[in-house]
Design a protein around this motif. Structure first.
Motif, PDB file in Angstrom:
ATOM      1  N   PRO A 119       0.770  -1.349  -0.156  1.00 58.67           N
ATOM      2  CA  PRO A 119      -0.028  -0.040  -0.108  1.00 58.67           C
ATOM      3  C   PRO A 119       1.194   1.269  -0.386  1.00 58.67           C
ATOM      4  N   LEU A 120       0.502   2.499  -0.461  1.00 54.50           N
ATOM      5  CA  LEU A 120       0.790   3.938  -1.115  1.00 54.50           C
ATOM      6  C   LEU A 120       1.089   4.371   0.568  1.00 54.50           C
ATOM      7  N   SER A 121       1.036   4.150   1.466  1.00 58.78           N
ATOM      8  CA  SER A 121       0.963   4.270   2.706  1.00 58.78           C
ATOM      9  C   SER A 121       1.629   4.221   3.220  1.00 58.78           C
ATOM     10  N   PHE A 122       1.984   2.942   3.565  1.00 62.07           N
ATOM     11  CA  PHE A 122       3.331   2.757   3.741  1.00 62.07           C
ATOM     12  C   PHE A 122       3.865   2.769   2.837  1.00 62.07           C
ATOM     13  N   VAL A 123       4.470   2.858   2.401  1.00 59.08           N
ATOM     14  CA  VAL A 123       5.630   3.098   1.198  1.00 59.08           C
ATOM     15  C   VAL A 123       5.920   4.532   1.475  1.00 59.08           C
ATOM     16  N   THR A 124       5.449   5.232   2.141  1.00 61.69           N
ATOM     17  CA  THR A 124       5.192   6.967   2.200  1.00 61.69           C
ATOM     18  C   THR A 124       5.908   6.812   3.802  1.00 61.69           C
ATOM     19  N   ARG A 125       5.290   6.217   4.324  1.00 60.49           N
ATOM     20  CA  ARG A 125       6.027   6.227   5.325  1.00 60.49           C
ATOM     21  C   ARG A 125       7.286   5.431   6.022  1.00 60.49           C
ATOM     22  N   HIS A 126       7.417   4.824   5.651  1.00 59.27           N
ATOM     23  CA  HIS A 126       9.014   4.209   5.757  1.00 59.27           C
ATOM     24  C   HIS A 126       9.756   4.135   4.510  1.00 59.27           C
ATOM     25  N   GLY A 127       9.727   4.896   3.707  1.00 54.25           N
ATOM     26  CA  GLY A 127      10.145   5.328   2.538  1.00 54.25           C
ATOM     27  C   GLY A 127      11.684   5.432   2.547  1.00 54.25           C
ATOM     28  N   SER A 128      11.281   6.557   3.436  1.00 56.83           N
ATOM     29  CA  SER A 128      12.975   7.306   4.446  1.00 56.83           C
ATOM     30  C   SER A 128      14.289   5.884   4.114  1.00 56.83           C
ATOM     31  N   LYS A 129      12.952   4.591   4.569  1.00 55.95           N
ATOM     32  CA  LYS A 129      14.314   3.959   5.323  1.00 55.95           C
ATOM     33  C   LYS A 129      14.897   2.201   4.006  1.00 55.95           C
ATOM     34  N   ALA A 130      14.251   3.002   2.672  1.00 51.99           N
ATOM     35  CA  ALA A 130      14.687   2.026   1.257  1.00 51.99           C
ATOM     36  C   ALA A 130      16.423   2.115   1.344  1.00 51.99           C
ATOM     37  N   TRP A 131      16.674   2.726   1.669  1.00 52.09           N
ATOM     38  CA  TRP A 131      17.981   3.353   1.111  1.00 52.09           C
ATOM     39  C   TRP A 131      18.775   2.673   1.682  1.00 52.09           C
ATOM     40  N   PRO A 132      19.060   3.508   3.361  1.00 54.60           N
ATOM     41  CA  PRO A 132      19.678   2.572   4.398  1.00 54.60           C
ATOM     42  C   PRO A 132      20.014   0.811   4.094  1.00 54.60           C
ATOM     43  N   LEU A 133      18.618   0.524   3.837  1.00 58.08           N
ATOM     44  CA  LEU A 133      18.072  -0.916   3.974  1.00 58.08           C
ATOM     45  C   LEU A 133      19.139  -1.654   2.542  1.00 58.08           C
ATOM     46  N   GLY A 134      18.710  -1.001   2.036  1.00 54.49           N
ATOM     47  CA  GLY A 134      18.813  -1.761   0.206  1.00 54.49           C
ATOM     48  C   GLY A 134      20.542  -1.775   0.773  1.00 54.49           C
ATOM     49  N   LEU A 135      20.880  -0.856   1.685  1.00 53.94           N
ATOM     50  CA  LEU A 135      22.412  -1.054   1.172  1.00 53.94           C
ATOM     51  C   LEU A 135      22.780  -2.157   2.128  1.00 53.94           C
ATOM     52  N   THR A 136      22.452  -1.877   3.237  1.00 55.84           N
ATOM     53  CA  THR A 136      22.951  -3.019   4.353  1.00 55.84           C
ATOM     54  C   THR A 136      22.057  -4.670   3.658  1.00 55.84           C
ATOM     55  N   GLY A 137      21.288  -4.723   2.776  1.00 55.11           N
ATOM     56  CA  GLY A 137      21.160  -5.883   2.077  1.00 55.11           C
ATOM     57  C   GLY A 137      22.195  -5.947   0.685  1.00 55.11           C
ATOM     58  N   ALA A 138      22.946  -5.104   0.063  1.00 56.97           N
ATOM     59  CA  ALA A 138      23.439  -5.381  -0.709  1.00 56.97           C
ATOM     60  C   ALA A 138      24.713  -5.800  -0.030  1.00 56.97           C
ATOM     61  N   GLY A 139      24.924  -5.034   0.439  1.00 57.34           N
ATOM     62  CA  GLY A 139      26.334  -5.409   1.988  1.00 57.34           C
ATOM     63  C   GLY A 139      26.304  -7.066   2.104  1.00 57.34           C
ATOM     64  N   MET A 140      25.617  -7.095   2.464  1.00 61.36           N
ATOM     65  CA  MET A 140      25.563  -8.883   3.471  1.00 61.36           C
ATOM     66  C   MET A 140      25.779  -9.758   2.182  1.00 61.36           C
ATOM     67  N   LEU A 141      24.923  -9.603   1.053  1.00 61.86           N
ATOM     68  CA  LEU A 141      24.881 -10.708  -0.290  1.00 61.86           C
ATOM     69  C   LEU A 141      26.785 -10.599  -0.789  1.00 61.86           C
ATOM     70  N   ILE A 142      27.136  -9.281  -0.371  1.00 59.96           N
ATOM     71  CA  ILE A 142      29.033  -8.995  -0.959  1.00 59.96           C
ATOM     72  C   ILE A 142      29.907  -9.888  -0.025  1.00 59.96           C
ATOM     73  N   ILE A 143      29.105  -9.501   1.235  1.00 57.82           N
ATOM     74  CA  ILE A 143      29.944 -10.437   2.713  1.00 57.82           C
ATOM     75  C   ILE A 143      29.586 -12.134   2.272  1.00 57.82           C
ATOM     76  N   GLY A 144      28.756 -12.441   2.081  1.00 55.87           N
ATOM     77  CA  GLY A 144      28.056 -13.717   2.281  1.00 55.87           C
ATOM     78  C   GLY A 144      29.294 -13.820   1.028  1.00 55.87           C
ATOM     79  N   SER A 145      28.810 -13.273   0.248  1.00 54.22           N
ATOM     80  CA  SER A 145      29.523 -14.788  -1.347  1.00 54.22           C
ATOM     81  C   SER A 145      31.204 -14.247  -0.600  1.00 54.22           C
ATOM     82  N   LEU A 146      31.805 -13.804  -0.392  1.00 48.13           N
ATOM     83  CA  LEU A 146      32.757 -14.183   0.557  1.00 48.13           C
ATOM     84  C   LEU A 146      33.419 -14.552   0.722  1.00 48.13           C
ATOM     85  N   LEU A 147      31.825 -15.386   1.947  1.00 46.19           N
ATOM     86  CA  LEU A 147      32.479 -16.847   2.679  1.00 46.19           C
ATOM     87  C   LEU A 147      32.038 -17.928   1.649  1.00 46.19           C
ATOM     88  N   SER A 148      32.344 -19.163   2.659  1.00 46.05           N
ATOM     89  CA  SER A 148      31.813 -19.990   2.272  1.00 46.05           C
ATOM     90  C   SER A 148      30.341 -20.573   1.596  1.00 46.05           C
TER      91      SER A 148
END
Lengths: 297, 320, 564
Positions: C7-36
């Motif tokens: 729902p759009l209302s949810f997105v507008t409320r939490h939209g600001s969190k997308a950016w840090p959350l996304g970078l965290t996700g990408a970071g985890m993906l990279i770190i995980g890929s460096l491990l076994s």
């Protein structure tokens, strides 16, 4: 009657016959759609073809352009017999538009007109593949000529628009440009103002004069009497597949038989004006009716 | 003279088979202007439906009374296939350019063949085979029903297979029923109306979608009967049998004049007799069995050149 | 791949969190890929060593980096890119496919190594990272973007982009072919598809379209350079080159058929017969001991004779059928395909003259040789040995280039316009003086000619010619390549041909279900995307008559082609 109408009667028509149709008859099974119709179009002349719905106007057109092979009769263009093949007719110098617009919808305006040039160019597969000098010259000519024609009909700005995206009036113009691209001596316009508002209709008659002024002869099918009598040098009235009257707009307009054919019986000469208005109305009401459909097929 | 009559009878029995299938092509084409390439597969599935019925219900019993039940099984299988095919493959493409349904038809055809080949004797993606059905990857023997198969009948010097009598008889009965359905029932007249002009028919209150489904089903019924007849004639069936039969039947429909039901029957018979006669009377190396399919297609091409509307078709009027 | 929106209302409320959350996700993906990722070193290549990422782990890192680029373009140093590209849509698509990728990795390890226990913490970290990234991507707000047609970079940068992408294609193809493991191959496909979809959604692909339109010559040169360099990446192995050269024959035939189906709109279901006719001519005129004709002209003559022979057959089949209703063509060509096969089967000496040896066909066709260059020998180029199939690959590449040129030039000529006009409205085209019958037969004959040429080469490449190589299913496959890729396009048909020929080679475990899926694919394509993966704009419009919006969007693209 407007000033343009007066100008048209004094127009540049000569008495050299360009198109001669003699005793054209078309039967579908037991139905005789066109019966022994003869017509002559002179060079530089605008001829109107009128008649109530189902009078056989479009069928007659189809006989002229080779879409139908007439059961009897023959058609000659500039003294040469026309074979009943659309392609041969176009090559001989007669092009047409359609009552219900038939453009190549998913091609641009320019491409539509370029297709019209097809029969006047001859680059084959080999020169197209090798990009030979003939191909390049023809391609350039085709493009230039198509652009000129778009400018001529007033679509110079819409070159890159897809035909399907164009407004109705412009589609009619584009169809005329496409027909002109075949370098005709004679163009046949099948209801060029159908569905147009008065302004567009006026523009259409201006375009028809403009085409005539380039030295071409024009045959117009129309329901709109005001338009026909304002534009044409001569008018031919078909009723039930037969020629009813042929003559100048004035003669045809005042002929009681024409009035009768359109609105049943007329008792008074004074009704002529009303008849005219009535006929114009009739054309709108008749759109898409069963009779009209039957004439199409 | 005996050989001529012999070949005539061979041709008529082969032609009856083509005619039964051809009706399906022509009915659908008459209404939708669609070449249903997958109709050959409907015929094949009919044969498998009959086989399955026999194996599951009668366990090898070949008494004559099982035959009607087998035919019903065949009809159920074919009609189900045809109706599902119409609903899920063709109906969504009603207004698409003509190329689209043709390509879909090829896809359906390949899909159905493979479905039978891979999954006839097992539930898809398992190896569970509840009725112990045979593997369809090779030919499967078709039950030989008493009376209808048995030894051939000799009339003078002419040998008549019993299955041939069954096939020709089936065509006669089916044609009569079909004629009655099309000309004497409300549904049949609706069908004629839709094939004349679907839009007007719709305005007149005819349910065009339903008519189309009925057309597919009708073709499927005849194809199912043909499937049984083919099984009885050849003693065996396989998943590929629909391809060539379908092609021939379409050829028959074109020869008779596509869209015309009487034409399909006539075309089927003409094609069958032509093939039989070609085997017998074309001299030299190019006669004989191996070339008969080639001659059938030569006939098709000749018809297209000299009478494109087919034997009984009316000439189409150009529209502008 | 459509996932219901939050729902759009949810997105507008939490939209600001997308950016840090996304970078965290990408970071985890990279770190995980460096491990076994996996205990078992035998699974999916070797993914078991920490800090030495295996192939699939590198792909995961690439996906993560692409996501980071999108995130930084929406807020951060790359914000200028964000003005042009639709980063939100791109990120959503990318995150969806990344999650699919990681899920499949976990499934693959579980299935192959026997149990979920075999997934190492690194794998879980990456999987979680993908989930976080997915969640973040749902919260990103779409932004207004500018028209990408106006995004013009300096010429050399654009050319560089083309070259880099082409090089990427080259290494991608080489890498894909080197993957023996079916799971790894599927995962690679998921990776490629994900990247492509994300780029498309973000509008980068349409930008690339404009760039390539500006630098057509560079693109063409680069494509052929890449195609020519491909054998050099194989390190002397001929196994993959055998597949590659088969793909090329198939693609060349598909491209020829594309002229008939894609340009002229004629459905030819017996096209394989023209390829077969060419192959039989090539075989019969070869120096094989089993060849049936005494005349032994040089190969270039054989190719032309094969082409002409096929073209003549095309003329014989086409002239009666192309005059009547178009639907008949499909069935007559289908019948012709059967006649051809039967005839080749029958001409064995018992049922006619012995031209083809019937079902046995003509075997032992010798390799081609031009002067001292024998196609059977191994030649060394830049220190890399190139064996038999590489030689045929080069020859077929030339043929392919020729066919593409014929296709493209016809398409953009008077003849091509005539074909479009016929497809659009045959009666109107006729009334405008277009030679309907002539143009149809021309397409048919050119298509047959090209197939005949390809067939003559195929005969030598395959060593033997038999009737059962030329069955209806092969015609259907060619048609499917066109439908899948996109009728009337060059790139589309190449993509379609590669997919249809490569997938069965690589995914042998589904060999039995190949045809079933193929039939289903045709039906589903016609239902949901009849214009194919890479759509020709005009074809797209023809298949979606009602879609006015599409018509407006397509206008610019079509006009651009016309003006070019």
């Amino acid at each position: 009657m407007t000033a343009t109408a007066a100008a048209s009667t004094a127009g540049s028509s000569t008495n050299v016959p360009l198109l001669q149709a003699d005793g054209v008859t078309m039967r579908f099974g037991g139905l005789t759609a066109v019966n022994n119709v003869s017509m002559t179009v002179n060079e530089g002349e605008i001829l109107g073809l009128i008649g109530p719905n189902g009078a056989g106007k479009t069928t007659f057109f189809n006989c002229l352009t080779g879409l139908y092979k007439p059961t009897e009769g023959q058609v000659r263009l500039a003294g040469v017999d026309l074979p009943p093949k659309p392609r041969a007719v176009v090559r001989a110098g007669m092009a047409r538009t359609f009552q219900n617009i038939r453009l190549f919808a998913n091609m641009t305006a320019l491409e539509n007109v370029m297709v019209g040039r097809y029969c006047r160019t001859s680059s084959g597969a080999l020169t197209s593949i090798l990009h030979g000098p003939k191909f390049r010259r023809e391609e350039k000519e085709t493009r230039t000529r198509a652009q000129e024609l778009l400018d001529f009909v007033g679509l110079g700005d819409s070159t890159e628009h897809l035909a399907r995206n164009m407004p109705y009036g412009n589609q009619r113009r584009l169809e005329i440009a496409r027909a002109l691209a075949t370098d005709p001596k004679l163009v046949l316009l099948d209801e060029p103002t159908a569905g147009m508002n008065p302004l567009e209709t006026r523009q259409a008659s201006d375009l028809i004069f403009k085409i005539r002024d380039t030295g071409l002869a024009v045959v117009v099918i129309e329901h709109d009497m005001r338009f026909i009598f304002g534009v044409c040098d001569r008018v031919l009235c078909l009723v039930r597949g037969e020629t009813l009257v042929e003559g100048t707009p004035e003669e045809v307009q005042s002929d009681p038989r024409v009035i009768e054919a359109y609105i049943g019986t007329a008792t008074d000469e004074d009704d002529a004006d009303k008849a005219e208005a009535g006929a114009g109305h009739n054309s709108d009401a008749g759109k898409g009716s069963a009779a009209n459909d039957a004439e199409d097929s | 003279m005996d050989t001529f009559i012999q070949q005539l009878i061979n041709g008529l029995s082969l032609g009856s088979l083509y005619a039964l299938i051809a009706v399906g092509y022509t009915v659908v084409y008459g209404i939708l202007q669609l070449i249903n390439f997958a109709h050959g597969e409907v015929f094949m599935i009919g044969a498998f439906g009959a086989l399955t019925t026999s194996l599951v219900l009668f366990n090898g019993n070949t008494a004559l009374w099982t035959l009607p039940v087998m035919i019903i099984g065949a009809v159920v299988a074919s009609v189900t296939t045809a109706v599902l095919m119409e609903r899920f493959a063709y109906r969504p493409l009603r207004n698409a350019p003509r190329l689209a349904p043709l390509i879909t038809a090829i896809g359906v055809s390949v899909f159905l063949q493979e479905l039978v080949r891979l999954n006839y004797n097992k539930v898809p993606f398992t190896s569970w085979n509840p009725f112990n059905l045979p593997d369809a990857k090779s030919r499967i023997p078709f039950p030989q029903i008493d009376v209808v198969t048995g030894p051939a009948i000799q009339v003078g010097g002419v040998t008549i297979q019993r299955a041939a009598i069954f096939t020709i008889g089936a065509l006669v009965i089916c044609s009569a029923l079909l004629w009655y359905f099309i000309n004497r029932t409300k549904m049949g007249r609706g069908m004629q109306a839709v094939s004349q002009d679907a839009d007007t028919a719709r305005l007149m209150g005819i349910n065009v979608d339903r008519i189309i489904v009925v057309a597919f089903a009708l073709g499927a019924v005849l194809a199912a009967v043909a499937g049984v007849a083919q099984g009885l004639q050849n003693n065996n069936i396989d998943f590929r049998m629909g391809f060539l039969a379908g092609l021939k039947a379409f050829t028959a429909a074109v020869i008779g004049g596509i869209g015309n039901v009487e034409g399909a029957v006539l075309g089927g018979l003409v094609l069958g007799v032509t093939e039989a006669m070609a085997t017998q009377y074309i001299p030299g190396q190019f006669g004989g069995g191996p070339w008969k399919d080639v001659w059938a297609f030569v006939l098709l091409i000749l018809v297209l050149v000299f009478r494109p509307q087919g034997l009984l078709g009316a000439k189409e009027v150009d529209r502008a | 791949m459509r996932i219901p929106n939050i729902p759009l209302s949810f997105v507008t409320r939490h939209g600001s969190k997308a950016w840090p959350l996304g970078l965290t996700g990408a970071g985890m993906l990279i770190i995980g890929s460096l491990l076994s990722w996996s205990y078992d070193a035998q699974v999916l290549g070797n993914l078991s060593i920490s800090f030495n990422p295996g192939g699939l782990q590198r792909l995961a890192i690439a996906l993560a980096l692409f996501a980071v680029v999108f995130l930084l373009a929406s807020k951060g140093p790359l914000v200028r890119l964000g003005q042009w590209a639709d980063t939100a849509l791109g990120l959503r698509a990318l995150a969806t496919w990344t999650l699919l990728f990681m899920t499949l990795v976990v499934v693959a390890i579980t299935v192959e190594a026997g149990g979920l226990i075999n997934v190492q913490p690194g794998g879980w970290v990456s999987f979680l990272g993908a989930m976080v990234l997915f969640a973040a991507s749902r919260l990103v707000m779409p932004t207004e973007t500018r028209d990408l047609a106006e995004a013009v970079l300096p010429g050399w940068v654009e050319i560089l982009v083309i070259v880099v992408i082409m090089a990427g294609l080259l290494f991608g193809a080489a890498y894909a072919l080197s993957l023996d493991d079916a799971w790894a191959f599927v995962l690679f496909l998921v990776f490629v598809t994900g990247m492509a979809v994300a780029a498309t959604r973000a509008g980068l692909l349409s930008w690339l379209g404009h760039v390539t339109a500006r630098h057509k010559r560079v693109l063409i040169l680069a494509s052929f350079a890449v195609a020519f360099t491909f054998p050099l990446t194989q390190g002397g192995s001929d196994a993959n080159m055998s597949i590659a050269s088969q793909v090329l024959v198939f693609a060349a035939a598909a491209m020829g058929l594309n002229i008939v189906v894609g340009l002229a709109g004629l459905l030819d279901l017996g096209y394989i017969a023209f390829l077969g006719a060419g192959a039989y001519v090539g075989a019969a005129l070869s120096t094989s001991g089993f060849a049936t004709i005494g005349w032994k002209p040089p190969f270039i003559v054989v190719v032309l004779v094969a082409g002409c022979f096929s073209a003549t057959l095309g003329l014989i089949i086409g002239s009666p059928t192309l005059r009547v209703n178009g639907d008949y063509l499909a069935i007559v060509t289908l019948g012709f395909g059967e006649i051809f096969r039967l005839t080749m089967f029958n001409l064995d000496g018992n049922n006619g003259p012995d031209l083809t040896h019937g079902p046995n066909g003509i075997p032992a066709i010798p390799d081609l040789s031009f002067g001292s260059f024998n196609f059977g020998d191994t030649h060394v180029l830049l220190g890399i040995p190139l064996a038999r199939f590489s030689n045929y690959y080069f020859l077929l590449l030339l043929l392919m280039a020729f066919i593409i040129m014929v296709f493209h030039r016809l398409n953009t000529s008077r003849i091509g316009r005539g074909w479009v006009a016929i497809r659009e409205d045959e009666k109107a085209a006729e009334a405008m003086g277009v030679n309907i019958f002539g143009l149809k037969i021309l397409a048919f004959v050119i298509g047959a000619f090209l197939a005949g040429m390809a067939g003559a080469i195929k005969a030598h490449q395959d060593v033997s010619v038999t009737p059962d190589q030329y069955i209806f299913l092969e015609s259907a496959f060619l048609l499917a390549a066109i439908v899948l890729g996109g009728m009337g396009t060059i790139v589309g048909v190449l993509v379609g041909a590669v997919i249809l020929k490569l997938l069965p080679e690589k995914l042998r475990f589904f060999a039995d279900y190949r045809l079933l899926l193929f039939g289903l694919l045709l039906v589903l394509m016609m239902r949901f995307r009849p214009e194919g993966l890479v759509a020709s704009r005009r074809r797209q419009l023809e298949f979606h008559e009602e879609d006015e919006e599409l018509a407006i969007r397509a206008e610019g693209d079509i006009a651009e082609k016309v003006q070019a």
